[in-house]
Design a protein around this motif. Structure first.
Motif, PDB file in Angstrom:
ATOM      1  N   PHE A 124       2.378   1.542   7.786  1.00 34.70           N
ATOM      2  CA  PHE A 124       3.499   2.146   7.060  1.00 34.70           C
ATOM      3  C   PHE A 124       4.098   1.160   6.056  1.00 34.70           C
ATOM      4  O   PHE A 124       4.528   1.558   4.973  1.00 34.70           O
ATOM      5  CB  PHE A 124       4.570   2.627   8.037  1.00 34.70           C
ATOM      6  CG  PHE A 124       4.172   3.852   8.804  1.00 34.70           C
ATOM      7  CD1 PHE A 124       3.784   5.012   8.150  1.00 34.70           C
ATOM      8  CD2 PHE A 124       4.166   3.854  10.190  1.00 34.70           C
ATOM      9  CE1 PHE A 124       3.413   6.152   8.851  1.00 34.70           C
ATOM     10  CE2 PHE A 124       3.790   4.977  10.908  1.00 34.70           C
ATOM     11  CZ  PHE A 124       3.411   6.132  10.239  1.00 34.70           C
ATOM     12  N   ALA A 125       4.127  -0.124   6.403  1.00 35.29           N
ATOM     13  CA  ALA A 125       4.633  -1.135   5.466  1.00 35.29           C
ATOM     14  C   ALA A 125       3.725  -1.238   4.244  1.00 35.29           C
ATOM     15  O   ALA A 125       4.201  -1.348   3.105  1.00 35.29           O
ATOM     16  CB  ALA A 125       4.751  -2.485   6.167  1.00 35.29           C
ATOM     17  N   VAL A 126       2.411  -1.185   4.461  1.00 30.56           N
ATOM     18  CA  VAL A 126       1.465  -1.235   3.345  1.00 30.56           C
ATOM     19  C   VAL A 126       1.662  -0.010   2.451  1.00 30.56           C
ATOM     20  O   VAL A 126       1.657  -0.116   1.215  1.00 30.56           O
ATOM     21  CB  VAL A 126       0.016  -1.305   3.866  1.00 30.56           C
ATOM     22  CG1 VAL A 126      -0.972  -1.161   2.717  1.00 30.56           C
ATOM     23  CG2 VAL A 126      -0.221  -2.625   4.602  1.00 30.56           C
ATOM     24  N   ARG A 127       1.826   1.152   3.039  1.00 29.56           N
ATOM     25  CA  ARG A 127       2.047   2.373   2.252  1.00 29.56           C
ATOM     26  C   ARG A 127       3.330   2.267   1.435  1.00 29.56           C
ATOM     27  O   ARG A 127       3.377   2.717   0.284  1.00 29.56           O
ATOM     28  CB  ARG A 127       2.116   3.587   3.187  1.00 29.56           C
ATOM     29  CG  ARG A 127       0.779   3.953   3.841  1.00 29.56           C
ATOM     30  CD  ARG A 127       0.938   5.105   4.795  1.00 29.56           C
ATOM     31  NE  ARG A 127       1.470   6.289   4.149  1.00 29.56           N
ATOM     32  CZ  ARG A 127       1.848   7.391   4.797  1.00 29.56           C
ATOM     33  NH1 ARG A 127       1.764   7.428   6.127  1.00 29.56           N
ATOM     34  NH2 ARG A 127       2.308   8.430   4.142  1.00 29.56           N
ATOM     35  N   ALA A 128       4.370   1.679   2.031  1.00 26.62           N
ATOM     36  CA  ALA A 128       5.625   1.502   1.300  1.00 26.62           C
ATOM     37  C   ALA A 128       5.433   0.579   0.102  1.00 26.62           C
ATOM     38  O   ALA A 128       6.004   0.812  -0.972  1.00 26.62           O
ATOM     39  CB  ALA A 128       6.700   0.939   2.230  1.00 26.62           C
ATOM     40  N   ALA A 129       4.618  -0.460   0.269  1.00 27.62           N
ATOM     41  CA  ALA A 129       4.363  -1.389  -0.828  1.00 27.62           C
ATOM     42  C   ALA A 129       3.560  -0.725  -1.935  1.00 27.62           C
ATOM     43  O   ALA A 129       3.881  -0.867  -3.127  1.00 27.62           O
ATOM     44  CB  ALA A 129       3.619  -2.618  -0.302  1.00 27.62           C
ATOM     45  N   VAL A 130       2.517   0.013  -1.579  1.00 23.40           N
ATOM     46  CA  VAL A 130       1.664   0.653  -2.572  1.00 23.40           C
ATOM     47  C   VAL A 130       2.441   1.686  -3.378  1.00 23.40           C
ATOM     48  O   VAL A 130       2.323   1.770  -4.610  1.00 23.40           O
ATOM     49  CB  VAL A 130       0.441   1.312  -1.889  1.00 23.40           C
ATOM     50  CG1 VAL A 130      -0.337   2.159  -2.887  1.00 23.40           C
ATOM     51  CG2 VAL A 130      -0.455   0.247  -1.274  1.00 23.40           C
ATOM     52  N   ALA A 131       3.279   2.471  -2.681  1.00 21.87           N
ATOM     53  CA  ALA A 131       4.042   3.526  -3.351  1.00 21.87           C
ATOM     54  C   ALA A 131       5.349   3.016  -3.946  1.00 21.87           C
ATOM     55  O   ALA A 131       6.016   3.756  -4.680  1.00 21.87           O
ATOM     56  CB  ALA A 131       4.346   4.651  -2.360  1.00 21.87           C
ATOM     57  N   TYR A 132       5.700   1.767  -3.664  1.00 22.29           N
ATOM     58  CA  TYR A 132       6.980   1.184  -4.081  1.00 22.29           C
ATOM     59  C   TYR A 132       8.140   2.072  -3.609  1.00 22.29           C
ATOM     60  O   TYR A 132       9.086   2.346  -4.331  1.00 22.29           O
ATOM     61  CB  TYR A 132       7.033   1.016  -5.599  1.00 22.29           C
ATOM     62  CG  TYR A 132       8.035  -0.040  -6.035  1.00 22.29           C
ATOM     63  CD1 TYR A 132       7.702  -1.390  -5.988  1.00 22.29           C
ATOM     64  CD2 TYR A 132       9.294   0.313  -6.471  1.00 22.29           C
ATOM     65  CE1 TYR A 132       8.611  -2.349  -6.369  1.00 22.29           C
ATOM     66  CE2 TYR A 132      10.220  -0.658  -6.858  1.00 22.29           C
ATOM     67  CZ  TYR A 132       9.874  -1.980  -6.811  1.00 22.29           C
ATOM     68  OH  TYR A 132      10.782  -2.947  -7.177  1.00 22.29           O
ATOM     69  N   GLU A 133       8.063   2.512  -2.353  1.00 23.54           N
ATOM     70  CA  GLU A 133       9.084   3.361  -1.751  1.00 23.54           C
ATOM     71  C   GLU A 133       9.458   2.781  -0.390  1.00 23.54           C
ATOM     72  O   GLU A 133       8.729   2.953   0.587  1.00 23.54           O
ATOM     73  CB  GLU A 133       8.575   4.791  -1.580  1.00 23.54           C
ATOM     74  CG  GLU A 133       8.294   5.509  -2.884  1.00 23.54           C
ATOM     75  CD  GLU A 133       7.774   6.926  -2.658  1.00 23.54           C
ATOM     76  OE1 GLU A 133       7.747   7.369  -1.482  1.00 23.54           O
ATOM     77  OE2 GLU A 133       7.390   7.576  -3.640  1.00 23.54           O
ATOM     78  N   PRO A 134      10.595   2.087  -0.307  1.00 23.54           N
ATOM     79  CA  PRO A 134      10.983   1.458   0.959  1.00 23.54           C
ATOM     80  C   PRO A 134      11.186   2.448   2.095  1.00 23.54           C
ATOM     81  O   PRO A 134      11.041   2.083   3.264  1.00 23.54           O
ATOM     82  CB  PRO A 134      12.291   0.736   0.610  1.00 23.54           C
ATOM     83  CG  PRO A 134      12.765   1.347  -0.661  1.00 23.54           C
ATOM     84  CD  PRO A 134      11.552   1.788  -1.391  1.00 23.54           C
ATOM     85  N   ASP A 135      11.490   3.706   1.776  1.00 26.00           N
ATOM     86  CA  ASP A 135      11.699   4.695   2.835  1.00 26.00           C
ATOM     87  C   ASP A 135      10.424   4.997   3.610  1.00 26.00           C
ATOM     88  O   ASP A 135      10.481   5.617   4.679  1.00 26.00           O
ATOM     89  CB  ASP A 135      12.255   6.000   2.254  1.00 26.00           C
ATOM     90  CG  ASP A 135      13.717   5.871   1.860  1.00 26.00           C
ATOM     91  OD1 ASP A 135      14.341   4.866   2.263  1.00 26.00           O
ATOM     92  OD2 ASP A 135      14.230   6.755   1.150  1.00 26.00           O
ATOM     93  N   ARG A 136       9.276   4.591   3.071  1.00 27.81           N
ATOM     94  CA  ARG A 136       8.027   4.818   3.801  1.00 27.81           C
ATOM     95  C   ARG A 136       7.817   3.795   4.913  1.00 27.81           C
ATOM     96  O   ARG A 136       6.948   3.985   5.760  1.00 27.81           O
ATOM     97  CB  ARG A 136       6.836   4.789   2.839  1.00 27.81           C
ATOM     98  CG  ARG A 136       6.802   5.956   1.872  1.00 27.81           C
ATOM     99  CD  ARG A 136       5.407   6.150   1.308  1.00 27.81           C
ATOM    100  NE  ARG A 136       5.329   7.298   0.423  1.00 27.81           N
ATOM    101  CZ  ARG A 136       4.187   7.824  -0.013  1.00 27.81           C
ATOM    102  NH1 ARG A 136       3.031   7.293   0.365  1.00 27.81           N
ATOM    103  NH2 ARG A 136       4.192   8.865  -0.814  1.00 27.81           N
ATOM    104  N   ALA A 137       8.577   2.714   4.892  1.00 31.79           N
ATOM    105  CA  ALA A 137       8.505   1.735   5.976  1.00 31.79           C
ATOM    106  C   ALA A 137       9.176   2.329   7.212  1.00 31.79           C
ATOM    107  O   ALA A 137      10.158   3.059   7.107  1.00 31.79           O
ATOM    108  CB  ALA A 137       9.188   0.436   5.569  1.00 31.79           C
ATOM    109  N   LYS A 138       8.646   2.022   8.372  1.00 29.22           N
ATOM    110  CA  LYS A 138       9.171   2.599   9.600  1.00 29.22           C
ATOM    111  C   LYS A 138       9.416   1.505  10.636  1.00 29.22           C
ATOM    112  O   LYS A 138       8.629   0.571  10.777  1.00 29.22           O
ATOM    113  CB  LYS A 138       8.194   3.634  10.181  1.00 29.22           C
ATOM    114  CG  LYS A 138       7.965   4.841   9.273  1.00 29.22           C
ATOM    115  CD  LYS A 138       7.014   5.840   9.919  1.00 29.22           C
ATOM    116  CE  LYS A 138       6.692   7.009   8.991  1.00 29.22           C
ATOM    117  NZ  LYS A 138       7.861   7.859   8.752  1.00 29.22           N
ATOM    118  N   GLY A 139      10.522   1.671  11.346  1.00 32.57           N
ATOM    119  CA  GLY A 139      10.791   0.806  12.483  1.00 32.57           C
ATOM    120  C   GLY A 139      10.091   1.338  13.716  1.00 32.57           C
ATOM    121  O   GLY A 139       9.266   2.254  13.650  1.00 32.57           O
TER     122      GLY A 139
END
Length: 282
Positions: free
Chosen positions: A226-241
Motif C-alpha cells: 500500500f505504501a508503494v501504491r501511495a508513492a506511485v500514485a502520489y496519493e498519501p491516502d492510499r497508505a494504510k496503517g
C-alpha cells in the motif's frame, strides 16, 4: 600472592560481577518486553476477529488494543504495566546495540544496527502506551491509519519524496517476506532454549511461531504494498496503517475468512511472544 596479582584478581571479580548484574537486568527487561508485546498482539488479533465478523466499530491496531485494555478491571494498572514492559524491550535492544547480542555474530555491525532500529521503534511504542495511560485514555496518539497517511503525506512533500516513500514501502515488503520465510523455516529455534522444553511444548511453540510469524509477515508485506501504491500514485491516502491493512484482507476474493486466518495468526504470535519471554536466550 603479591599486591599486583591481588588487585588484578579484584578487578576481574568486579568486572564479572558487573557483567552478571547487567545480564540479569537485561534478561528481566527482555522477558517483560516480550510479554508486553504478546499482550498487544493478542488484543489486536482478537479485535481483528471481531472486525471480520462484522463489528466495524472496533479498531484493530495498537490504539484499539489500548482502548480495549483500559475498559477492563484495573485497566489503568494494566496499561502502566504494559508501558513499563515495553520500556524494558527498548532497554534490552539498546543493550544489544551497545554490548552486542548472544551468538557468533552478535557483535557485528549489522546486528547492532538492527538492535538500534528496534530500540528506536520500541521507544516510540512505549511512549505512546505510557502517554495513553497518563492522559487518562484521552488519546492513543491517533489511529495507525491516520498516522500512516500523515507520515506519507509529509514524506511525499520532501525532495524525491516519491522515491523515498516507494523505497520505504519496498523495504517493508521485504521485511514482511523475511519475517514470514524465517518463521516458516523455524529460524527462531536458534534463539530458543530447546533443551528446556518437552517434545510436546516444542510442537506447540512451533505452531505459534510458524503460524504467528507467517501472519505477521503477511501483514507487513501488505502494508508495504500500500505504501508503494501511495508513492506511485502520489496519493498519501492510499497508505494504510495496521487497521486498514487488516480490513483490506476482507476485500480479497477470499473474503473475511482471510482476515480471520490472519487475525488468528496474530493471536498465535502473541502466544509465541509469551513463549519467547519464557525460553528465549538473552
Amino acid at each position: 600472592m603479591n599486591t599486583s596479582a591481588m588487585a588484578s584478581t579484584g578487578r576481574l571479580g568486579r568486572l564479572r560481577s558487573g557483567r552478571a548484574a547487567r545480564g540479569s537486568v537485561t534478561r528481566g527487561a527482555a522477558r517483560a518486553g516480550l510479554a508486553a508485546r504478546g499482550v498487544i498482539y493478542l488484543l489486536v488479533g482478537a479485535l481483528a476477529v471481531q472486525v471480520a465478523f462484522g463489528d466495524t466499530g472496533r479498531q484493530a491496531d495498537r490504539g484499539g488494543a489500548l482502548a480495549e485494555l483500559s475498559q477492563r478491571p484495573f485497566g489503568a494498572v494494566l496499561l502502566w504495566a504494559l508501558g513499563i514492559g515495553l520500556v524494558g524491550m527498548a532497554l534490552w535492544r539498546l543493550s544489544e546495540a551497545v554490548f552486542g547480542a548472544p551468538g557468533e555474530d552478535g557483535r557485528s555491525a549489522r546486528k547492532r544496527l538492527m538492535a538500534a532500529a528496534r530500540c528506536g521503534f520500541y521507544v516510540f511504542v512505549a511512549y505512546s502506551v505510557l502517554y495513553f495511560a497518563a492522559t487518562r485514555h484521552q488519546s492513543s496518539g491517533g489511529s495507525s491509519d491516520q498516522q500512516s497517511r500523515d507520515a506519507t503525506a509529509r514524506a511525499l512533500e520532501l525532495p524525491g519524496g516519491q522515491w523515498l516513500v516507494g523505497a520505504a514501502g519496498i523495504g517493508v515488503v521485504a521485511a514482511g517476506v523475511w519475517i514470514g520465510v524465517r518463521a516458516v523455516r523455524r529460524k527462531y529455534h536458534d534463539k530458543l532454549q530447546l533443551g528446556r522444553m518437552s517434545r510436546r511444548t516444542r510442537q506447540l511453540v512451533d505452531v505459534t511461531g510458524v503460524g504467528g510469524g507467517a501472519a505477521r509477515g503477511l501483514v507487513f508485506a501488505a502494508a508495504g504494498v500500500f505504501a508503494v501504491r501511495a508513492a506511485v500514485a502520489y496519493e498519501p491516502d492510499r497508505a494504510k496503517g495496521l487497521d486498514d491493512t487488516l480490513r483490506s484482507l476482507a476485500e480479497t476474493p477470499l473474503g473475511p475468512w482471510l482476515l480471520v486466518c490472519v487475525a488468528v495468526g496474530l493471536v498465535l504470535f502473541g502466544l509465541f511472544s509469551f513463549a519467547l519471554a519464557r525460553w528465549r536466550r538473552v
